[in-house]
Write a protein that holds these residues in place. Structure first.
Motif, PDB file in Angstrom:
ATOM      1  N   TRP A 435      15.823  29.181  45.873  1.00 34.23           N
ATOM      2  CA  TRP A 435      15.916  30.104  44.730  1.00 34.23           C
ATOM      3  C   TRP A 435      16.933  29.334  43.922  1.00 34.23           C
ATOM      4  CZ3 TRP A 435      13.740  33.845  42.038  1.00 34.23           C
ATOM      5  CH2 TRP A 435      14.572  34.349  40.860  1.00 34.23           C
ATOM      6  N   LEU A 436      17.998  28.831  44.486  1.00 33.76           N
ATOM      7  CA  LEU A 436      19.053  28.390  43.675  1.00 33.76           C
ATOM      8  C   LEU A 436      18.606  26.800  43.155  1.00 33.76           C
ATOM      9  CD1 LEU A 436      22.387  29.223  45.642  1.00 33.76           C
ATOM     10  CD2 LEU A 436      21.593  29.877  43.198  1.00 33.76           C
ATOM     11  N   ASN A 437      17.761  26.164  43.868  1.00 36.80           N
ATOM     12  CA  ASN A 437      17.174  24.960  43.293  1.00 36.80           C
ATOM     13  C   ASN A 437      16.489  25.175  41.998  1.00 36.80           C
ATOM     14  OD1 ASN A 437      18.226  23.485  45.373  1.00 36.80           O
ATOM     15  ND2 ASN A 437      16.400  23.404  46.716  1.00 36.80           N
ATOM     16  N   GLN A 438      15.735  26.378  41.730  1.00 38.53           N
ATOM     17  CA  GLN A 438      15.213  26.728  40.604  1.00 38.53           C
ATOM     18  C   GLN A 438      15.845  27.476  39.578  1.00 38.53           C
ATOM     19  OE1 GLN A 438      11.985  28.981  42.412  1.00 38.53           O
ATOM     20  NE2 GLN A 438      10.805  27.032  43.144  1.00 38.53           N
ATOM     21  N   HIS A 439      17.090  28.085  40.085  1.00 35.80           N
ATOM     22  CA  HIS A 439      17.916  28.796  39.510  1.00 35.80           C
ATOM     23  C   HIS A 439      19.284  28.699  39.503  1.00 35.80           C
ATOM     24  CE1 HIS A 439      13.975  30.991  39.899  1.00 35.80           C
ATOM     25  NE2 HIS A 439      14.042  31.304  38.676  1.00 35.80           N
ATOM     26  N   PRO A 440      20.014  27.536  39.075  1.00 37.24           N
ATOM     27  CA  PRO A 440      21.225  27.112  39.653  1.00 37.24           C
ATOM     28  C   PRO A 440      22.198  27.893  38.948  1.00 37.24           C
ATOM     29  CG  PRO A 440      20.232  25.644  38.181  1.00 37.24           C
ATOM     30  CD  PRO A 440      18.937  26.374  38.564  1.00 37.24           C
ATOM     31  N   ARG A 441      21.906  28.869  37.932  1.00 34.39           N
ATOM     32  CA  ARG A 441      22.982  29.460  37.157  1.00 34.39           C
ATOM     33  C   ARG A 441      22.995  30.906  37.785  1.00 34.39           C
ATOM     34  NH1 ARG A 441      25.279  27.026  33.288  1.00 34.39           N
ATOM     35  NH2 ARG A 441      26.395  29.155  32.863  1.00 34.39           N
ATOM     36  N   ASP A 442      22.509  31.242  38.568  1.00 32.17           N
ATOM     37  CA  ASP A 442      22.691  32.595  39.235  1.00 32.17           C
ATOM     38  C   ASP A 442      23.680  32.774  40.264  1.00 32.17           C
ATOM     39  OD1 ASP A 442      22.011  34.973  40.582  1.00 32.17           O
ATOM     40  OD2 ASP A 442      19.936  34.801  40.861  1.00 32.17           O
ATOM     41  N   ALA A 465      29.849  27.390  47.727  1.00 27.58           N
ATOM     42  CA  ALA A 465      29.102  28.502  47.020  1.00 27.58           C
ATOM     43  C   ALA A 465      29.813  29.242  46.495  1.00 27.58           C
ATOM     44  CB  ALA A 465      28.230  29.016  48.240  1.00 27.58           C
ATOM     45  N   GLN A 466      30.919  29.618  46.670  1.00 27.63           N
ATOM     46  CA  GLN A 466      31.795  30.643  45.886  1.00 27.63           C
ATOM     47  C   GLN A 466      32.341  29.860  44.775  1.00 27.63           C
ATOM     48  OE1 GLN A 466      35.369  31.260  48.724  1.00 27.63           O
ATOM     49  NE2 GLN A 466      33.801  32.786  49.886  1.00 27.63           N
ATOM     50  N   ALA A 467      32.632  28.468  44.716  1.00 27.89           N
ATOM     51  CA  ALA A 467      33.000  27.681  43.797  1.00 27.89           C
ATOM     52  C   ALA A 467      32.006  27.670  42.735  1.00 27.89           C
ATOM     53  CB  ALA A 467      33.393  26.263  44.278  1.00 27.89           C
ATOM     54  N   GLU A 468      30.831  27.305  43.284  1.00 26.05           N
ATOM     55  CA  GLU A 468      29.637  27.294  42.279  1.00 26.05           C
ATOM     56  C   GLU A 468      29.515  28.548  41.703  1.00 26.05           C
ATOM     57  OE1 GLU A 468      28.210  24.722  41.447  1.00 26.05           O
ATOM     58  OE2 GLU A 468      28.224  23.469  43.106  1.00 26.05           O
ATOM     59  N   ALA A 469      29.608  29.608  42.068  1.00 24.61           N
ATOM     60  CA  ALA A 469      29.627  31.313  41.603  1.00 24.61           C
ATOM     61  C   ALA A 469      30.633  31.354  40.415  1.00 24.61           C
ATOM     62  CB  ALA A 469      29.583  32.338  42.505  1.00 24.61           C
ATOM     63  N   ARG A 470      31.657  31.067  40.518  1.00 17.00           N
ATOM     64  CA  ARG A 470      32.548  30.868  39.544  1.00 17.00           C
ATOM     65  C   ARG A 470      32.475  29.921  38.500  1.00 17.00           C
ATOM     66  NH1 ARG A 470      34.006  34.495  42.594  1.00 17.00           N
ATOM     67  NH2 ARG A 470      32.584  35.238  41.032  1.00 17.00           N
TER      68      ARG A 470
END
Length: 528
Positions: A435-442, A465-470
């Motif tokens: 999913w994140l490969n297609q929607h990296p801003r989620d 993953a926590q860092a990417e979320a922030r």
């Protein structure tokens, strides 16, 4: 035009940051051409580059994502996106949404936990919708009329043109002034500190009072373009008319506090006349009917706004009235869905299951409504502590082949993690990677993936993953902290000899992302 007022808590958090105002405009259909050719506009706002406008929007969106009033509810989000993406496609086909504009702007819609009937558009293609609006509109067509109008203000670059009118004032300064004026208009309901901040800024804001509201020409242009976008997307034009009638009625009542935009800009006789003229040009039509799906989404919004125990009890009681049996199927679905949600929120699981069984027994629901009921069934199971049942309800083999929606994916991942089984966590992480490969801003998906990695004991990927979320929430400072923590952990694992080949690849990604985020952080600091 009606100007959006953000929740008082959010206004206080934003303070005097150099950000531009969030704007919402009322829905008033006016004359529009029947063909798909692009109509002439009032200028392209070229004085403000697209990149500058996008960064202005990001500076506000960053605060919205951090505020408790921001809500990421995948079920409501999917419903909103089903309308929003259709409108974007229509605007693209009509030539209103140019390739450059589509690439440069965010085109993201946020849900705000606020019971007022409102929405707002920010610079750079960020939009917000209050839960109160979703619970108040009678159909997807009415909701589409609001979103189409807002979309048109963005595609016609009205905010950029408003900023350009300031001349000597920089966009950041102008944004801070308008924000102070918005805060002052909410003094009655804001905290004393917010009122003080508004008072301090109010004097400056008077200088740009005329710039807070879009001009009548801009309003009419957004009405005209929005009407064409909405009808081109296949929504009923009657929804535009009935939505405007709601605004007109509220205006006659002088606003009871539920329509904040009416306090900032009352309805004008000219716009009402335009709406009436548009209505007369339409052929006789039956009233826009409420679908079961919309009725359930309206009920969900009403519950998610957290109105309190007394209101929850009232919502549940409506499913037991003597008039229930004579109500339309859509209304019955909405009442039973709302009752289930209300009892679920209060953790009255026995009562919630009883209402859910009645909802499931309704026959002849459209496919989208069946999906919504299935999601609620899994949500009840997960909340009641039976994560395994929720997984069985949502796994690909148990759902329709086309059910690749975000709500199903997110709830399934939550359920897998909820089982506390490492193997389920591994499956959740793998599915979320796709999913994140297609929607990296989620951002929410990144946080779920972090939980899935933690369940497996994979601390390095969990921290990343926590860092990417922030980062996706535009909070680059917090993202850098997490990336640095991941970098330190990778270094320690290397010294201990516990970092395998896949771990080394992950460490390389972390190093690259850290450098990228440090650059963005510097740019963000300079803009302030």
């Amino acid at each position: 035009m009606f100007s959006s007022l953000l929740p008082p808590r959010l206004l206080h958090r934003m303070g005097v940051l150099g950000v531009c105002v969030a704007l919402l405009l009322p829905v008033a259909p006016v004359q529009a051409q029947a063909n798909n050719s692009r109509l002439p506009n009032l200028g392209d706002g070229a004085e403000v580059p697209l990149g500058v406008e996008r960064r202005l929007g990001e500076s506000i969106a960053r605060e919205i994502y951090r505020d408790p009033d921001y809500l990421d509810d995948p079920v409501l989000g999917d419903y909103l996106q089903s309308i929003w993406q259709t409108l974007l496609a229509s605007a693209r086909q009509r030539g209103e949404l140019t390739p450059e504009l589509e690439q440069q702007f965010a085109w993201e819609v946020a849900l705000i936990r606020d019971r007022s009937i409102n929405a707002f558009a920010l610079p750079g293609g960020y939009l917000g919708v209050h839960l109160g609006l979703i619970s108040a509109v009678s159909s997807a067509d009415e909701l589409a009329s609001v979103l189409a109008h807002e979309l048109s203000h963005v595609t016609q670059r009205h905010i950029a043109r408003m900023i350009s009118q300031q001349g000597k004032q920089g966009p950041m300064v102008m944004g801070a002034m308008i924000l102070g004026m918005l805060a002052a208009s909410r003094t009655a309901s804001a905290s004393s500190m917010s009122a003080a901040n508004a008072a301090i800024m109010g004097g400056q804001a008077v200088a740009v009072q005329s710039q807070l509201n879009f001009s009548r020409d801009m309003e009419r242009e957004a009405d005209r373009v929005g009407y064409g976008v909405m009808t081109g997307a296949g929504f009923e034009p009657q929804g535009f008319v009935t939505m405007f009638e709601k605004l007109q009625q509220a205006s006659r009542l002088n606003d009871n506090g539920s329509f904040p935009y009416l306090r900032s800009h009352p309805m004008t006789t000219a716009r009402i006349a335009d709406a009436q003229a548009r209505q007369q040009l339409l052929p006789p039509r039956a009233p826009v009917a409420t679908s079961p799906t919309h009725a359930m989404m309206s009920a969900r919004a009403q519950v998610l706004v957290k109105p309190g125990v007394d209101v929850f009890r009232s919502i549940a009681a409506q499913a037991n009235t003597t008039t229930f049996a004579s109500a339309t199927k859509a209304k019955q679905a909405g009442l039973l869905y709302g009752a289930t949600m209300a009892e679920l929120d209060q953790r009255n699981f026995v009562a919630a299951r009883q209402y859910l069984l009645r909802l499931q027994s309704l026959s002849g629901l459209e496919l989208s409504a069946v999906r919504v009921v299935r999601l609620l069934t899994a949500e009840l199971a997960l909340t009641a502590g039976d994560a395994s049942q929720a997984v069985s309800l949502l796994e690909p083999k148990a759902v329709l082949p086309s059910a690749a929606d975000r709500a199903t994916r997110m709830l399934l991942a939550r359920s897998r993690v909820g089982t506390q089984k490492p193997l389920q966590g591994q499956t959740a992480a793998s599915e979320l990677t796709v999913w994140l490969n297609q929607h990296p801003r989620d951002a929410s998906a990144w946080l779920l993936q972090a939980s899935a990695y933690e369940l497996q004991g994979d601390g390095l990927r969990a921290i990343r993953a926590q860092a990417e979320a922030r980062a996706m929430e535009l909070d680059y400072g917090a993202a850098l902290d997490r990336f640095k923590a991941a970098q330190l952990l990778a270094y320690q694992m290397t010294r201990e000899g516990s970092l395998d080949r896949a771990g080394h690849m992950e460490a390389s990604i972390i190093d690259a992302r850290l450098r990228e985020l440090e650059k963005l952080r510097r740019e963000q600091t300079l803009e302030r």
